[in-house]
Scaffold this active site. Structure first.
Site, PDB file in Angstrom:
ATOM      1  N   GLU A  76     -14.643  -0.541   7.711  1.00 51.15           N
ATOM      2  CA  GLU A  76     -13.786   0.137   6.728  1.00 51.15           C
ATOM      3  C   GLU A  76     -13.298   1.469   7.289  1.00 51.15           C
ATOM      4  OE1 GLU A  76     -14.412  -0.927   2.848  1.00 51.15           O
ATOM      5  OE2 GLU A  76     -14.099   1.058   2.017  1.00 51.15           O
ATOM      6  N   ASP A  80      -9.369   2.373   7.747  1.00 50.06           N
ATOM      7  CA  ASP A  80      -8.733   3.530   7.085  1.00 50.06           C
ATOM      8  C   ASP A  80      -7.927   4.349   8.083  1.00 50.06           C
ATOM      9  OD1 ASP A  80     -11.410   4.390   4.722  1.00 50.06           O
ATOM     10  OD2 ASP A  80      -9.881   2.825   4.723  1.00 50.06           O
ATOM     11  N   SER A 280      -8.723  -1.381   0.287  1.00 50.34           N
ATOM     12  CA  SER A 280      -9.000  -0.227   1.161  1.00 50.34           C
ATOM     13  C   SER A 280      -8.120  -0.315   2.396  1.00 50.34           C
ATOM     14  CB  SER A 280     -10.468  -0.165   1.564  1.00 50.34           C
ATOM     15  OG  SER A 280     -10.939  -1.418   1.910  1.00 50.34           O
ATOM     16  N   ASP A 322       9.575  -4.701  -6.403  1.00 47.17           N
ATOM     17  CA  ASP A 322       8.847  -5.158  -7.585  1.00 47.17           C
ATOM     18  C   ASP A 322       8.132  -6.476  -7.258  1.00 47.17           C
ATOM     19  OD1 ASP A 322       9.793  -5.788 -11.088  1.00 47.17           O
ATOM     20  OD2 ASP A 322       7.876  -5.420 -10.070  1.00 47.17           O
ATOM     21  N   VAL A 323       6.867  -6.551  -7.632  1.00 44.41           N
ATOM     22  CA  VAL A 323       6.101  -7.792  -7.419  1.00 44.41           C
ATOM     23  C   VAL A 323       5.997  -8.478  -8.774  1.00 44.41           C
ATOM     24  CG1 VAL A 323       3.900  -8.774  -6.686  1.00 44.41           C
ATOM     25  CG2 VAL A 323       4.834  -6.770  -5.504  1.00 44.41           C
ATOM     26  N   ASP A 348       3.010  -3.518 -13.834  1.00 49.03           N
ATOM     27  CA  ASP A 348       2.020  -4.492 -14.296  1.00 49.03           C
ATOM     28  C   ASP A 348       0.641  -4.074 -13.801  1.00 49.03           C
ATOM     29  OD1 ASP A 348       3.466  -6.295 -11.759  1.00 49.03           O
ATOM     30  OD2 ASP A 348       1.303  -5.879 -11.699  1.00 49.03           O
TER      31      ASP A 348
END
Lengths: 367, 172
Positions: A76, A80, A280, A322-323, A348
């Protein structure tokens, strides 16, 4: 065709050209993760030599705050750093890390205390940390909220991953309910969800990533800046919403926006790893783009973006992709059958307003 | 009364192995979140500097200005410090905004300072942690001057399942 998300794929999808790199002197960005992991400078250098050829970039972090651990680098932590420096390219980057903490310390709280003690801080911070709201005390969450306000008034932008369990699920005896996550549910941070390519091996339009965290807080009431957007969603999809007993329609709704969170390439311990997924990943991607916008603002003598949400919601999704397709995970029971919320036009609770179309977002936030 | 975090989950999640009670003489480091002033004014200021239609938009504060706004009252600082010193706790660090105190003390002192707390050591994936297995309380006189005490309950998140999560869901 491509075999997974790399910086070039991200920069193509979000319309970042080779010229979209940082150049302002007083700009910087930071990542913070609290998994007792650390990133390895050699991994970052290798990552950039493999994937950074098409854009000007830095290959090392400017500052590490905290003590780096020993042994293996963390997946992680590597993810990042590598991706905030891929979209926020050529921008001074800090890493907040804490493997050296005292056994009785809380890593996330330590980071918050640090922010109250450092006058010189990066403008954008991306943080991958979250706990179920119901496992935390109200006193703690309220106080951490105040700490977020302190950061926002200073012009800092705090971006939190929305989580990787969809709407989450809490099993309360007979009844189940969705399970919001904090700090993602804080009204004073920007929360980032996750998407996937419609065709995983092509740069196509995006659909929801079913792990993308999202929903409604049970602790914080809906902030004024999002009432219109959220009520718009609740009215649009009223017929297909999950049962009202599963969520709190008057709570702070999240995420605010999203980015690709599926199938990333990451270099960790000198090994390129495919199939890394999670919000993440999407959070540093968005963080890097906000850093680029800060860069352009600072070059024009404008202040940093700071707490983004009030301004983001006023844009009504215009500068974002837009999804509108797909849903995310929910409770595995006969009522909702594993499904949480679904995407819809405009805002949403799976992908927020959608994913950043960089040139349009830059134009909108440079005014 | 006295329980600042009555609704905090104190159970240790799966995956953590209980090693045993902490030695009473072992040193702990706890974080005291002191009650701040002007939180509503802070919230209003944030709204003004973040709203693009406000004349204050982008007029951000320095850390010093934030400190002046939220710094705990003299009374709060005095009561909390007296409470700590009356338990022999003098090794504390504050921050610029003076709304956090980080203090070192032995487990024995901590359990007397915070009645109900019981410090234990836990282990997960080679990571060692000290937490309290029971809720803590504070003296009534101090209750209104503290938001919470850090270091007794909440745990570092677990992130290693990044890749497993996906592969698992891919196979499923």
């Amino acid at each position: 065709l491509h075999l997974g998300v790399t910086p070039a794929i991200l920069r193509a999808r979000y319309n970042l050209t080779a010229a979209d790199v940082g150049s302002a002197q007083n700009n910087s960005q930071a990542v913070a993760q609290f998994l007792e992991q650390y990133y390895h400078p050699a991994d970052l250098a290798e990552f950039m030599s493999m994937f950074g050829r098409s854009f000007q970039h830095l290959s090392q972090v400017d500052r590490v705050v905290g003590t780096q651990g020993e042994g293996k680098a963390g997946l992680e932590a590597s993810l990042d750093v590598e991706y905030i420096m891929s979209t926020g390219a050529n921008i001074s980057t800090w890493v907040f890390t804490n493997p050296g903490r005292h056994e009785s310390q809380e890593p996330f709280l330590q980071w918050m205390v640090l922010l109250s003690n450092m006058s010189d801080l990066p403008w954008v911070h991306t943080i991958s940390y979250g706990d179920d709201e119901d496992s935390l005390s109200t006193a703690y969450m309220m106080r951490i909220n105040t700490e977020f306000m302190k950061a926002g008034v200073r012009g800092l932008s705090l971006l939190f991953a929305s989580g990787d369990s969809g709407a989450g699920c809490r099993h309360l005896g007979k009844e189940n309910s969705f399970r919001p996550s904090f700090p993602a549910s804080s009204p004073y941070v920007t929360t980032v969800g996750g998407t996937s390519f419609k065709n995983p091996f092509k740069v196509t339009y995006e659909v929801t990533d079913y792990i993308s965290g999202g929903g409604f807080s049970n602790v914080f009431k809906m902030p004024g800046y999002q009432v219109g957007a959220v009520n718009g969603y609740l009215n649009t999809v009223a017929a297909t919403l999950p049962p009202q007993s599963y969520f709190n329609t008057s709570g702070r709704a999240y995420p605010d926006m999203a980015a690709l969170s599926d199938n990333y390439w990451v270099v960790t311990n000198r090994v390129p790893l495919p199939w890394v997924s999670g919000t993440s990943a999407s959070t540093p991607v968005v963080g890097g783009m906000l850093s680029l916008i800060n860069d352009q603002r600072l070059l024009k003598g404008l202040p940093a973006l700071g707490f983004l949400n009030p301004r983001l919601y006023k844009l009504k999704g215009q500068p974002l992709f837009d999804v509108t397709e797909g849903c995310h995970l929910g409770c595995l029971d006969e009522k909702v059958q594993g499904k949480g919320f679904c995407a819809a036009p405009a805002w949403d609770p799976v992908t927020g307003w959608g994913t950043p179309n960089y040139p349009a977002l830059l134009a909108a936030l440079l005014k | 009364s006295g329980y600042l975090e009555y609704d905090q989950d104190v159970l240790m999640p799966q995956g953590w192995t209980h090693v045993g009670r902490v030695d009473p003489a072992e040193e702990l480091e706890l974080t005291f979140a002191l009650k701040q002033q002007n939180v509503h004014l802070l919230e209003e200021t944030l709204r003004l500097v973040s709203d693009p239609d406000s004349a204050q938009y982008g007029k951000h504060l320095s850390l010093e200005e934030v400190a002046s706004l939220v710094r705990p009252s003299e009374l709060t600082q005095k009561v909390v410090r007296h409470w700590l010193q009356s338990h022999g706790i003098t090794s504390c660090l504050t921050v610029h905004t003076q709304d956090f105190l980080q203090c070192a003390m032995t487990a024995d002192v901590a359990e007397r300072l915070l009645p109900g707390s019981r410090f234990n050591r836990y282990l997960r994936d080679g990571l060692s942690l000290v937490r309290s297995s029971a809720p803590y309380s504070v003296h009534d006189d101090v209750h209104q001057h503290l938001d919470f005490v850090g270091g007794l309950h909440r745990l570092p998140p677990k992130g290693q399942d990044l890749i497993q999560k996906k592969q698992h869901s891919k196979t499923s």
